[in-house]
Design an enzyme around this catalytic site. Structure first.
Site, PDB file in Angstrom:
ATOM      1  N   ASP A 336      47.609  68.047  77.323  1.00 36.44           N
ATOM      2  CA  ASP A 336      48.254  67.374  76.187  1.00 36.44           C
ATOM      3  C   ASP A 336      47.209  66.727  75.288  1.00 36.44           C
ATOM      4  O   ASP A 336      47.452  65.713  74.656  1.00 36.44           O
ATOM      5  CB  ASP A 336      49.281  66.329  76.679  1.00 36.44           C
ATOM      6  CG  ASP A 336      50.146  65.766  75.548  1.00 36.44           C
ATOM      7  OD1 ASP A 336      50.259  66.428  74.502  1.00 36.44           O
ATOM      8  OD2 ASP A 336      50.685  64.662  75.718  1.00 36.44           O
ATOM      9  N   TRP A 426      48.102  58.353  67.813  1.00 33.83           N
ATOM     10  CA  TRP A 426      48.423  58.490  66.381  1.00 33.83           C
ATOM     11  C   TRP A 426      47.984  57.292  65.550  1.00 33.83           C
ATOM     12  O   TRP A 426      47.917  57.380  64.318  1.00 33.83           O
ATOM     13  CB  TRP A 426      49.933  58.708  66.180  1.00 33.83           C
ATOM     14  CG  TRP A 426      50.730  57.535  66.666  1.00 33.83           C
ATOM     15  CD1 TRP A 426      51.279  57.391  67.918  1.00 33.83           C
ATOM     16  CD2 TRP A 426      50.989  56.308  65.974  1.00 33.83           C
ATOM     17  NE1 TRP A 426      51.858  56.146  68.027  1.00 33.83           N
ATOM     18  CE2 TRP A 426      51.700  55.465  66.850  1.00 33.83           C
ATOM     19  CE3 TRP A 426      50.698  55.841  64.694  1.00 33.83           C
ATOM     20  CZ2 TRP A 426      52.115  54.189  66.492  1.00 33.83           C
ATOM     21  CZ3 TRP A 426      51.110  54.552  64.340  1.00 33.83           C
ATOM     22  CH2 TRP A 426      51.805  53.751  65.236  1.00 33.83           C
TER      23      TRP A 426
END
Ligand code: CA
Length: 724
Positions: A336, A426
């Site tokens: 991931d 993010w």
């Protein structure tokens, strides 16, 4: 490293990632605040204006402030010398109680920002009063495809329009003045499991947007739409589709040679859910591409392969979407390790030569400096400890994998750094070009990776091919204490000042109150960042010393911005607990008693407003659960299924992070209505999906038995405390 204990992922939770007009009159605007009016066509965002945004400190016109996404404000009214006088000018409460991640835009005194469920707000920055709001009426059942909460990271502006991507996949053009819908386009063909959480960007009249959903079976793509009409101009897929059909581009045909097995059946992943940057001189649009789906490469691409263009940065022509170059950060991604993190462009002098560079600190833990004309690797160095790769080989440009990295070759779980949350996620970085420093909200935390021996692909569900039961903590209270202490000792979060030329850390501020949020740098010699405890702080750019802080009363994850109106420099940040970690919750997060208070907080020098006092939380009542009579094997099945299917929203070990109902505290009606809700979707409208086609009644019964056991665990613990 063998895994001696299996709860390391939970470190993420111990990090808490989840998560005024008065006073002195400072009408002495600096020259920076008064210049540049010539390029401003009031209220209208033009190509010229957005391209010259670096010279326009008064406004924040695009997601990363400028097309190079440096998030560096040239304003100098607030400095390291006077930041102690920064105070709250106003706050604006959002009506929602989910995660807040948006970077607002400010255009000529009007702020445009978003909250959960993709709701847009226009606010007068002089007063903090709402001008309008727009609710796209997101299909709440779409929450089931949002791994990481129903968040939205902001809007884009062009002409007299504001654009928002909605959680359920629409791109909407709004009239900036009234907030009324001008056009609305379905970017996903109503296909699950695609979502939008990222902010659109606009280049030469084209609105660019990608999607999320790699964990649920998506095939990633990015699309450009005409800003005036919403007409689709181009679409670029990031991973190849079914090879028996024509490839959409030569780049995808090339990419298909790096995939094996029948990857297209499960989508492949590679979603473009957040980062983009643009170089107007080169006319290159850079997109950050996400991880593979499923994560486990043995399932995704059975005979191996690099799986282009997963976890890559791709350079595209903005007019056509034509492929120009790519750089893959994590070939054959199994962890991931998305490359969707913030992309920053700058011009740097490297070994005596001026280079146009692109920089990224993707989840895999390495900081990359690329030549943005060619995609050539200039340098890469780990910015957090990594154990999945020993280094990036400069000759091959590839990571050199450690043996531990290959968890998918066997059945042994492996503890690796970084975890799937990444060394950086993010939360945007900021780059100060004057002092040549990148400020990275970094996380040092290991995570367990293990192949899932029971894996069975189910469309629209969490399909990673990895075993989530390792995310759970011990349920036994004594063991839990030990695990929490060990977890906390193994993890940390810091704001890191990084020199991208020398590839070294210059200073770090270690967070004590939860991981850091997005970052802003200013020409006033300051770096602003919030954290999981709700503290919003200003740091000295050159030393990292904390100079000022404010209690935001709720986790701050979003990135701050700075802008000026009427000669006053403002700093704004959005507060609000949420996101993946706040949902997953767990014991560590529960101890911090997290509360969502979703707000826009705006500061300026001399202002002295206060937030309302925080009320002490009401005591939680634990209704009597049904009798705890289930057989041990039913509890065990329920525990495993809960970990795989429920924990990402309702919290690991059935301990909620404070955003979504804690199932241990379910009342008699909740227990009675279990099948109606879990199987048949009685609460679909609040975002709880129906599991009718995904879990059998025996399976949901087992989950119910497990949740009931967990309620009794609370009950028994409370009784034991009372006895003491
Ligand atoms: Ca992911």
């Amino acid at each position: 490293m063998r895994v001696s204990f299996l709860w390391a992922f939970l470190l993420v939770l111990s990090l808490g990632l989840a998560g005024c007009g008065g006073g002195a009159d400072e009408s002495t605007a600096t020259p920076t605040l008064q210049k540049h009016k010539a390029v401003v066509d009031e209220g209208n965002v033009t190509a010229e204006r957005i391209t010259r945004a670096d010279k326009d400190g008064d406004n924040w016109l695009t997601h990363g402030r400028t097309y190079d996404e440096q998030r560096y404000s040239p304003l100098t009214q607030v400095t390291s010398a006077n930041v102690s006088q920064l105070g709250l000018a106003w706050s604006f409460d959002l009506p929602t109680k989910r995660g807040v991640e948006a970077t607002p835009l400010v255009i000529d005194g009007v702020m445009y920002t978003t909250g959960p469920w993709s709701i847009v707000y226009a606010i007068d920055v002089r007063t903090g009063h709402q001008i309008w709001s727009y609710d796209p009426q997101v299909d709440r059942s779409w929450a089931q495809y949002a791994c990481c909460d129903v968040v939205n990271r902001g809007v884009a502006a062009w002409g007299r329009h504001i654009f928002v991507g909605t959680l359920d996949g629409y791109l909407v053009g709004l009239d900036a003045e009234s907030g009324t819908e001008v056009w609305r386009i379905d970017t996903i063909g109503r296909r699950a499991p695609y979502t939008i959480t990222g902010a659109p960007r606009v280049i030469k009249g084209k609105v660019i947007i990608g999607n999320g959903g790699a964990e649920y079976g998506a095939r990633g793509y990015v699309t450009a739409y005409d800003a005036e009409t919403g007409r689709r101009v181009w679409r670029v897929y990031t991973v190849p589709g079914d090879p028996s059909r024509p490839f959409e581009s030569p780049a995808l045909e090339k990419a298909a040679a790096t995939w094996t097995g029948e990857w297209w059946k499960s989508g492949g992943g590679g979603t473009v859910w957040d980062s983009m940057a643009y170089d107007p001189q080169l006319d290159l649009l850079y997109i950050g591409v996400g991880n593979g789906g499923p994560w486990n490469p043995k399932i995704r691409s059975t005979q191996g392969g690099d799986n282009l263009y997963l976890s890559s940065i791709i350079a595209l022509r903005s007019e056509t979407g034509d492929y120009v170059w790519h750089f893959q950060t994590t070939p054959g991604d199994a962890w991931d390790y998305a490359a969707t993190q913030h992309i920053v462009l700058a011009d740097l002098n490297i070994q005596g030569k001026q280079r146009k560079v692109l920089m990224q600190a993707p989840k895999n833990g390495f900081f990359y400096v690329l030549d943005r004309e060619s995609g050539q690797l200039i340098s890469a160095k780990n910015y957090v400890p990594v154990s999945w790769a020993s280094r990036i080989d400069p000759a091959t440009r590839r990571p050199v994998l450690t043996d531990d990295a290959r968890y998918y070759e066997g059945t042994q779980p492996r503890l690796l750094r970084p975890s799937s949350a990444g060394g950086h996620n993010w939360q945007p970085m900021a780059f100060d070009p004057k002092v040549r420093r990148m400020f990275i909200p970094a996380i040092d935390m290991p995570g367990v990776f293990a192949a899932d021996p029971h894996f069975e692909e189910k469309a629209g569900l969490w399909n990673t091919g990895t075993d989530r039961s390792y995310d759970a903590m011990p349920e036994d209270p004594a063991q839990l204490e030990q695990a929490l202490a060990q977890s906390a000792a193994l993890s940390s979060a810091a704001l890191i000042a990084w020199d991208p030329v020398e590839q070294r850390e210059v200073w770090r501020y270690v967070h004590t109150g939860g991981a850091g949020g997005g970052v802003l740098a200013t020409a006033g010699g300051l770096v602003f960042e919030g954290d999981g405890s709700g503290e919003f702080a200003a740091f000295d750019t050159s030393t990292g010393r904390k100079l000022w802080h404010f209690d935001g009363q709720s986790a701050i994850q979003a990135a701050p911005i700075s802008y000026a109106v009427d000669g006053n420099q403002y700093v704004t940040v959005m507060a609000g607990l949420g996101g993946a970690y706040a949902l997953a919750g767990g014991a560590a997060l529960e101890r911090t008693a997290p509360v969502n208070r979703s707000r826009v907080l705006t500061f300026r020098l001399g202002a002295n407003q206060h937030l309302p006092a925080v009320e002490p939380p009401a005591p939680r009542l634990l209704p009597d659960p049904p009798p705890d009579t289930a057989a041990p094997d039913q509890i065990a099945l329920g525990r495993r299924l809960y970990a795989m299917r429920c924990s990402m929203c309702h919290g690991v070990n059935a301990i909620s992070g404070g955003i979504i109902p804690d199932l241990r505290y379910m009342d008699a009606n909740g227990h009675k209505g279990w099948d109606g809700v879990v199987t048949y979707g009685a609460k679909k409208l609040s975002g709880m999906p129906a599991f009718e086609k995904l879990l059998t009644l025996d399976e949901t019964d087992a989950i119910h038995a497990y949740v009931t056991r967990r309620a009794w665990d609370v009950k028994r613990a409370a009784a034991a405390t009372d006895k003491k």
